[in-house]
Design a protein around this motif. Structure first.
Motif, PDB file in Angstrom:
ATOM      1  N   GLN A 162      46.244  43.022  33.227  1.00 49.56           N
ATOM      2  CA  GLN A 162      46.354  41.752  33.944  1.00 49.56           C
ATOM      3  C   GLN A 162      46.087  41.941  35.434  1.00 49.56           C
ATOM      4  O   GLN A 162      45.403  41.122  36.068  1.00 49.56           O
ATOM      5  N   LEU A 163      46.608  43.024  35.999  1.00 54.79           N
ATOM      6  CA  LEU A 163      46.381  43.285  37.421  1.00 54.79           C
ATOM      7  C   LEU A 163      44.905  43.525  37.708  1.00 54.79           C
ATOM      8  O   LEU A 163      44.369  43.080  38.734  1.00 54.79           O
ATOM      9  N   SER A 164      44.214  44.222  36.789  1.00 50.04           N
ATOM     10  CA  SER A 164      42.782  44.469  36.972  1.00 50.04           C
ATOM     11  C   SER A 164      41.989  43.166  36.946  1.00 50.04           C
ATOM     12  O   SER A 164      41.046  42.976  37.725  1.00 50.04           O
ATOM     13  N   LEU A 165      42.375  42.243  36.068  1.00 52.01           N
ATOM     14  CA  LEU A 165      41.680  40.959  35.995  1.00 52.01           C
ATOM     15  C   LEU A 165      41.900  40.142  37.270  1.00 52.01           C
ATOM     16  O   LEU A 165      40.985  39.478  37.769  1.00 52.01           O
ATOM     17  N   VAL A 166      43.129  40.179  37.797  1.00 50.28           N
ATOM     18  CA  VAL A 166      43.409  39.469  39.063  1.00 50.28           C
ATOM     19  C   VAL A 166      42.558  40.046  40.182  1.00 50.28           C
ATOM     20  O   VAL A 166      41.978  39.321  41.000  1.00 50.28           O
ATOM     21  N   PHE A 167      42.457  41.372  40.229  1.00 58.33           N
ATOM     22  CA  PHE A 167      41.660  42.012  41.269  1.00 58.33           C
ATOM     23  C   PHE A 167      40.186  41.638  41.145  1.00 58.33           C
ATOM     24  O   PHE A 167      39.497  41.408  42.132  1.00 58.33           O
ATOM     25  N   LEU A 168      39.696  41.536  39.897  1.00 58.53           N
ATOM     26  CA  LEU A 168      38.311  41.120  39.676  1.00 58.53           C
ATOM     27  C   LEU A 168      38.092  39.701  40.188  1.00 58.53           C
ATOM     28  O   LEU A 168      37.065  39.396  40.793  1.00 58.53           O
ATOM     29  N   GLY A 169      39.081  38.821  39.929  1.00 60.35           N
ATOM     30  CA  GLY A 169      38.956  37.449  40.426  1.00 60.35           C
ATOM     31  C   GLY A 169      38.917  37.391  41.930  1.00 60.35           C
ATOM     32  O   GLY A 169      38.153  36.608  42.519  1.00 60.35           O
ATOM     33  N   VAL A 170      39.730  38.203  42.590  1.00 55.93           N
ATOM     34  CA  VAL A 170      39.726  38.237  44.062  1.00 55.93           C
ATOM     35  C   VAL A 170      38.360  38.677  44.584  1.00 55.93           C
ATOM     36  O   VAL A 170      37.867  38.184  45.606  1.00 55.93           O
TER      37      VAL A 170
END
Length: 691
Positions: free
Chosen positions: A593-601
């Motif tokens: 989940q953290l990796s996906l948030v970072f990708l969105g940023v």
């Protein structure tokens, strides 16, 4: 029906290894005849090409092997077809005539006339050495096979000079006038070709041309290679690397024997080098390649039937002499193909011992001749002849006036000989000694020729002594190559010691006080075994003497422990335990989940860029309308898109170095099309302002 020639192998390294080590050379024997049937195997009743067919049939003919009728029939059909076709190549015609000379195919009357015209035209138009070779040698074959056929050569001396123009000052020849490099293999072809011109010439050629050729042959022999055992061979230096030493040497021999047979003034070649060339081909053994096999046998056949000198080879059935069995020394002298030698005598001039090269135990003994076996033999040796290694030096004495041919042999033939015999083992005993005063506490006599049941006991303050005497059949001291004493504990731990010899006596003394640590303080029963072996010793032995009970001190705590022994004695030769490699444990990764948030940023700025473009009112109204400008603009925007795609690929798949290489190429492309696009936009803007 038949395809191109077979594969050729480079065998220089193999030849050097074999000939460099060879000392005794045997003439061609039944082993070659057996191997020929395995090497020259036709496919579906025929060979791939006429060249392969000729090499196979010629080899079998020389070795005296009968040809199969079905093979001859199939091959003859192709020969008739080639000789009856005006479109056949010079090479095919040449090999077809060679095959016909062996099989005696039924050629119609029109066949020779058509092929003669083709070969005569080939001589007239030839520019390359191979064209001269196939044409001239083909006409020679026609002359031999079809007597009475008109094979006029025209101006033979002019043809001779045209071929001679390809010669070089070092004795080698070029394949063409356009090729500056020369070849030793080509020299053999050239001498064969010139020999054909001489035999076909309607009148005698200028003698000075023949003398020039002979000088070239002397120059060619200056470049011959040599091994330490007197073996000679020819090899290529630079051009035509596909020709190895076997084919190159065979080509030279064929050329020289053909030239010697065609001219009447004689050819004087160095006898030691002719013998050395024969030894070269005999030293390579049995080649596994068909081309090398043919070259070996054909070259030896040429040497056996030539007009300058026929080499004789001295060979021994065995280089091991048993003094126990009183075997006579047998020597055979024959030609290189194993044919019977002419009347001659063989003398053993010296037999040098390897222990002292200055001492000769045999001098100037004439060998007797056995007519039934066609061998020379020495049935008695002097009293001082003992076991060991020797170098026998032989001389072959020929009466040249008694032979039609000129025979040559080595001035001296050196052969390594091993003399074996039964070694006497006497005064063998084993004893336990007191360590302080050296007195014998117990002593046993041994019979090392059979296993014993000696039982001894000792402690760490005592010694064990083993001694025996070794003498040769004539009473000299004998020092074996191997003499080992082994103690084997009941736990299967083994200890091996070297028995040293001094003069006739061999002795080993084991001081148990100094060996307790090496024996791992293991008390108990030790089996005793003695091994004596030597190449000259016919009665080498492995004797189980008995056992000894050792009483050793207790093992200290820090003393080394005995190695763990396997219950299966031969397990050391079996497969080892598999070695499994464990890679480093992967480091912890962040949650998905953290990796996906970072990708969105990361994607947010790109989305903002697109929104910004819409706010600025971007449109394509200013996109160039002319063809050249539009293409540049499209390429520029396409290049930018390619860079963005490259970034995506770098993120997903590519490594940094691959990405940088691709980016550098795209950067140069963008620099060019971008400059062109911006220049066109600036020019259009200036025109608009001026208007």
């Amino acid at each position: 029906m038949m395809a191109g020639g077979g594969v050729r192998f480079l065998v220089l390294i193999l030849v050097v290894a074999i000939c460099g080590a060879a000392s005794v050379f045997q003439p061609i024997s039944d082993s070659h005849r057996s191997a020929a049937l395995d090497v020259f195997v036709p496919v579906d009743g025929s060979y791939k090409s006429l060249e392969e067919a000729y090499e196979a049939l010629k080899t079998l003919e020389i070795l005296g092997i009968e040809k199969k009728s079905d093979l001859s029939s199939a091959t003859c059909e192709y020969v008739v077809k080639v000789l009856g076709s005006s479109s056949s190549t010079l090479k095919d015609a040449f090999y077809a005539l060679n095959v016909n000379g062996i099989l005696k195919c039924k050629i119609g009357e029109a066949g020779p006339k058509d092929i003669v015209s083709q070969l005569q035209a080939g001589v007239k138009d030839a520019k390359l050495l191979l064209d001269f070779y196939y044409s001239v040698r083909g006409l020679v074959l026609v002359k031999e096979q079809f007597p009475g056929t008109d094979i006029s050569l025209g101006d033979a001396e002019a043809i001779f000079r045209s071929i001679k123009a390809l010669s070089q000052s070092d004795g080698r020849w070029r394949y063409s006038s356009n090729n500056p490099e020369s070849s030793t293999f080509a020299a053999g072809l050239a001498y064969e070709t010139l020999a054909g011109v001489i035999s076909l010439a309607p009148s005698e050629l200028d003698p000075s041309l023949i003398q020039t050729l002979k000088k070239g042959i002397v120059k060619l022999f200056d470049s011959i290679q040599k091994f330490d055992d007197g073996t000679f061979y020819f090899d290529e230096k630079s051009v035509d690397a596909s020709q190895g030493p076997i084919s190159t040497t065979a080509s030279v021999i064929r050329g020289l024997t053909s030239f010697a047979a065609s001219e009447s003034t004689g050819l004087n070649l160095p006898g030691d080098k002719i013998v050395g060339l024969a030894k070269f081909f005999l030293g390579v053994g049995i080649p596994g390649d068909a081309k090398d096999f043919f070259n070996q046998i054909d070259a030896l056949a040429c040497l056996e039937d030539n007009k300058f000198s026929v080499p004789l080879i001295l060979s021994l059935p065995s280089t091991v002499i048993s003094l126990t069995k009183k075997e006579p020394l047998k020597v055979k002298v024959s030609t290189v193909l194993g044919s019977k030698a002419p009347a001659l005598s063989v003398k053993l001039t010296q037999a040098l011992s390897s222990k002292s090269v200055d001492s000769s135990v045999i001098n100037n003994q004439e060998l007797k001749f056995d007519a039934d076996s066609a061998t020379y033999f020495l049935d008695s040796f002097p009293k001082n002849f003992d076991v060991g290694k020797y170098t026998f030096v032989f001389e072959i004495l020929l009466d040249d006036s008694a032979h039609e041919k000129v025979y040559i042999t080595e001035a001296q033939t050196k052969v390594p000989i091993a003399a074996t015999g039964v070694i006497s083992i006497e005064n063998a005993e084993i004893a336990v000694l007191d360590s302080d005063i050296g007195s014998v506490e117990s002593q046993k006599k041994l019979d090392l020729t059979k296993d014993g049941a000696v039982s001894l006991s000792a402690n760490h303050l005592q010694k064990l002594r083993l001694s025996f005497q070794l003498t040769t059949p004539i009473g000299n001291a004998f020092k074996p190559h191997q003499a080992f004493f082994k103690l084997k504990h009941e736990s299967q731990v083994e200890h091996i010691y070297l028995v040293k010899t001094s003069g006739k006596k061999a002795e080993l003394v084991l001081d148990f006080l100094g060996l307790v640590e090496k024996l791992y303080y293991l008390s108990g029963k030790y089996e005793i075994q003695l091994t004596i072996g030597d190449a000259s010793m016919e009665n080498s032995l492995l004797s189980n003497i008995g056992h000894i009970e050792l009483d050793l001190p207790e093992r200290p705590e820090k003393a080394p422990r005995p190695p763990q022994q396997s219950t299966e004695p031969y397990s050391r030769y079996g497969p080892k335990a598999e070695i499994s490699h464990i890679f480093r444990i992967p480091e912890k990764l962040p949650a998905k989940q953290l990796s996906l948030v970072f990708l969105g940023v990361i994607v947010l700025p790109f989305i903002g860029f697109l929104i910004g473009l819409t706010r600025l009112g971007v449109n394509i109204k200013s996109f160039p309308s002319s063809t050249g400008s539009a293409i540049s603009a499209l390429l520029f925007h396409g290049g930018i898109g390619a860079v963005l795609l490259l970034y995506v690929l770098f993120w997903l798949k590519l490594d940094l170095f691959t990405t940088l290489k691709a980016l550098s190429l795209l950067g140069v492309f963008l620099l060019f099309v971008g400059h062109r696009t911006l220049s066109q936009l600036a020019a259009a803007s200036n025109k608009l302002k001026s208007a």
